[in-house]
Design a protein around this motif. Structure first.
Motif, PDB file in Angstrom:
ATOM      1  N   GLU A  12     -17.447  -5.649  -5.713  1.00 42.61           N
ATOM      2  CA  GLU A  12     -16.614  -4.554  -4.839  1.00 42.61           C
ATOM      3  C   GLU A  12     -16.397  -4.719  -6.182  1.00 42.61           C
ATOM      4  O   GLU A  12     -14.940  -3.223  -5.799  1.00 42.61           O
ATOM      5  CB  GLU A  12     -16.455  -5.536  -3.517  1.00 42.61           C
ATOM      6  CG  GLU A  12     -17.092  -5.892  -2.092  1.00 42.61           C
ATOM      7  CD  GLU A  12     -17.601  -4.378  -2.067  1.00 42.61           C
ATOM      8  OE1 GLU A  12     -17.630  -3.600  -2.199  1.00 42.61           O
ATOM      9  OE2 GLU A  12     -19.230  -4.015  -2.857  1.00 42.61           O
ATOM     10  N   SER A  13     -15.773  -4.824  -7.160  1.00 43.33           N
ATOM     11  CA  SER A  13     -14.940  -4.803  -8.036  1.00 43.33           C
ATOM     12  C   SER A  13     -15.160  -3.124  -9.047  1.00 43.33           C
ATOM     13  O   SER A  13     -16.406  -3.774  -9.352  1.00 43.33           O
ATOM     14  CB  SER A  13     -13.640  -5.403  -9.098  1.00 43.33           C
ATOM     15  OG  SER A  13     -14.171  -6.849  -8.632  1.00 43.33           O
ATOM     16  N   LYS A  22     -19.304  -1.033 -11.992  1.00 38.05           N
ATOM     17  CA  LYS A  22     -19.072  -1.949 -10.799  1.00 38.05           C
ATOM     18  C   LYS A  22     -19.450  -3.641 -11.201  1.00 38.05           C
ATOM     19  O   LYS A  22     -20.530  -3.858 -11.399  1.00 38.05           O
ATOM     20  CB  LYS A  22     -19.598  -0.870  -9.646  1.00 38.05           C
ATOM     21  CG  LYS A  22     -18.290  -0.505  -8.646  1.00 38.05           C
ATOM     22  CD  LYS A  22     -19.089   0.212  -7.627  1.00 38.05           C
ATOM     23  CE  LYS A  22     -19.298  -0.766  -6.623  1.00 38.05           C
ATOM     24  NZ  LYS A  22     -19.278  -0.011  -5.019  1.00 38.05           N
TER      25      LYS A  22
END
Ligand SMILES: [Zn+2]
Length: 395
Positions: free
Chosen positions: A194-195, A191
């Protein structure tokens, strides 16, 4: 102690001037250059690796017993700017757990101003000593006495990674001590903010292919028709951080490398690249003929007999600029002289992006490649004679 440039070379050595054991040393970055602009080390305008290899002085200081190294860098502002990313980013490597202090001594780059502040009035002597050394080729070290506390915080995290191994024991008592290793990496990029980087193709596709192959092998064994040689099915971690899991295995093998017949590696087999957008039934094959022509032939024959995929060797070219041969886990086996074959569908617009998601996987294509991986592995494990290493100079 001021120790010139901290160089220990046949042409010029600062270490002849003093014993540095247990001392903090102050040195200049770079190397002494005479009035004509020639290096005292190379005798020419070109600089030696004492200037280009930042580790060299530190390793030397450590070997000579110095405790701490201050390096005066007159261009420190520019150097920090140029190396910002390298300075701020962390690095991952397989554990030095037995040697937590590492290979390098504690060190600190300082500007001339900071050096002056640390040394005080004696800084004039430092500069004089340096200039004399440049002229005469011989340093007179300057002993300095100063009260200084250095607060040096190194942020070291130990992370535990795991390779997951499955073992299918061979059925032939004469051959079962030989092993074929089938691999795929199961880690991806994790991660960022937030991706989520899903990694469906890289390398969910390879991981699930290897599990399918494993299931077929186990089923064969259940029906008393298992492979003659043993097969090690291994899902490795840390690939994206520098092939760490496979490196660990190659350095700490469970089964002797001398008995390891071949490595079959699957990394990205679920997508279609631009070149093949009208023909998804292809695969790039890398490495198969670099150590053993037999491995190459086995894969070709299996494909002709069973799967009829287009085998593309573009990325196997010795001069291919992408250097994929060196960029997945099979290479840690090849490096040890074990023939290795790498199946790869090439990159695409979702490569190493959060958009590498499962609904974009071409499952029919992936299944076909899984079959090819199986048949190749099967032949490697079952033929009477173990494949030979018969190619040199392409590894
Ligand atoms: Zn990958």
């Amino acid at each position: 102690m001021f120790l010139g440039y901290g160089i220990d070379d046949a042409a010029y050595s600062d270490y002849e001037a003093a014993d540095v054991k247990g001392k903090a040393i102050l040195i200049y970055d770079g190397e002494p250059m005479n009035a004509n602009g020639n290096s005292l080390i190379t005798g020419k305008k070109e600089l030696s690796d004492w200037s280009s290899d930042w580790k060299k002085k530190l390793l030397t200081a450590k070997a000579k017993g110095a405790d701490f190294v201050f390096i005066i860098d007159p261009n420190i502002k520019k150097n920090i700017e140029d190396n910002r990313r390298f300075l701020l980013s962390s690095r991952m490597r397989t554990g030095d757990s037995e040697n937590p202090s590492g290979m390098l001594p504690n060190s600190m780059y300082v500007s001339s101003t900071v050096a002056k502040t640390i040394v005080g009035k004696k800084f004039k002597k430092v500069v004089k000593s340096r200039d004399k050394a440049i002229k005469s080729g011989k340093l007179k070290a300057v002993t300095l006495s100063t009260n200084l506390t250095v607060n040096h915080e190194k942020n070291v995290n130990q992370l535990i990674g795991s390779n997951v191994l499955g073992y299918i024991e061979g059925a032939d008592p004469k051959l079962k001590n030989e092993v074929v290793v089938v691999t795929a990496h199961y880690d991806h990029l994790g991660k960022r903010g937030e991706s989520i980087f899903y990694g469906a193709d890289d390398n969910g596709s390879g991981t699930s292919t290897v599990i399918e192959v494993c299931e077929a092998l186990v089923e064969a064994k259940k029906q008393n028709a298992g492979p003659r040689r043993s097969i090690l099915v291994m899902l490795v971690s840390g690939e994206e951080k520098g092939l760490l899991g496979s490196q660990y295995y190659a350095e700490n093998p469970i089964f002797p490398l001398a008995n390891t017949v071949a490595n079959v590696n699957v990394d990205m087999v679920g997508r279609v690249d631009d070149k093949y957008k009208d023909n998804p039934y292809y695969i790039y094959v890398i490495g198969s003929d670099r150590l053993s022509t037999e491995l190459h032939e086995i894969n070709e024959t299996a494909n002709k007999s069973f799967t009829n995929l287009t085998l593309d060797y573009t990325y196997n070219d010795d001069n291919d600029p992408n250097r994929y041969y060196y960029r997945s886990d099979h290479y840690n086996f090849a490096e040890k002289g074990i023939p290795a074959i790498f199946y790869f569908n090439g990159t695409h617009e979702d490569y190493h992006r959060p958009s590498d998601t499962v609904e974009k996987i071409h499952f029919e294509k992936m299944a076909k490649i899984g079959q090819l991986v199986f048949y190749t592995t099967w032949e490697l494990a079952n033929r009477d004679k173990r494949i030979e290493v018969n190619v040199k100079g392409r590894n």
